[in-house]
Design a protein around this motif. Structure first.
Motif: not given
Length: 164
Positions: A23-44
């Motif tokens: 979900r990353v293009y170049g240096n741009e971090v793209v928002a997680p695609a689904n609720a499960a990915e969003q949950e994991i991204s919040k762990l950092f």
């Protein structure tokens, strides 16, 4: 060996794996695609906030009791809660704050996930600020209703090498 081959073929052939492509293009971090990915991204964010408390116990409670930490600024691999605590007692003195520059999240199953990429830490030592960029991998395991870090590997970026 057969079970490893079977596991890899099941993972590669699964539609769940395909939907978790980068979900990353170049240096741009793209928002997680689904609720499960969003949950994991919040762990950092949760881990980074624990660093901000300056209390090793707040950070260590985010790690599984059998976690392995391969830290950025230490050559010692940490495999017990006491060893992980020791690392953070020294690391937190540097007042670290991290920012993710690049990431990929892989959902392995409903109770396992990997978040890997590149992050940059602002550190303060003897009143001087510095930045350390590192590659990272977090392997998370869900225990009850809580995600814990089972493995955390972080390594400073190597010197830039041109292969022309």
């Amino acid at each position: 060996m057969k079970s490893l081959v079977l596991a890899i073929s099941l993972l590669v052939g699964s539609s769940a794996f395909a939907k978790d492509l980068p979900r990353v293009y170049g240096n741009e971090v793209v928002a997680p695609a689904n609720a499960a990915e969003q949950e994991i991204s919040k762990l950092f964010d949760r881990w980074n906030a624990a660093l901000g408390t300056g209390k090793p116990a707040e950070v260590v409670k985010l790690y599984h009791p059998k976690a392995m930490l391969q830290p950025t600024v230490s050559n010692q691999v940490r495999t017990t809660p006491a060893e992980i605590t020791d690392y953070f007692e020294h690391f937190l003195v540097l007042k670290p704050t991290g920012v993710i520059n690049y990431r990929q999240i892989r959902l392995l199953d409903v109770d396992s996930a990997i978040d890997s990429g590149v992050y940059t830490f602002d550190l303060t030592k003897d009143g001087k600020h510095s930045k350390v960029q590192a590659r990272y991998t977090y392997v998370y395991k869900k225990v009850g209703n809580d995600w814990l870090i089972l493995n955390h590997h972080s390594s400073a970026m190597p010197e830039q090498v041109s292969i022309n």
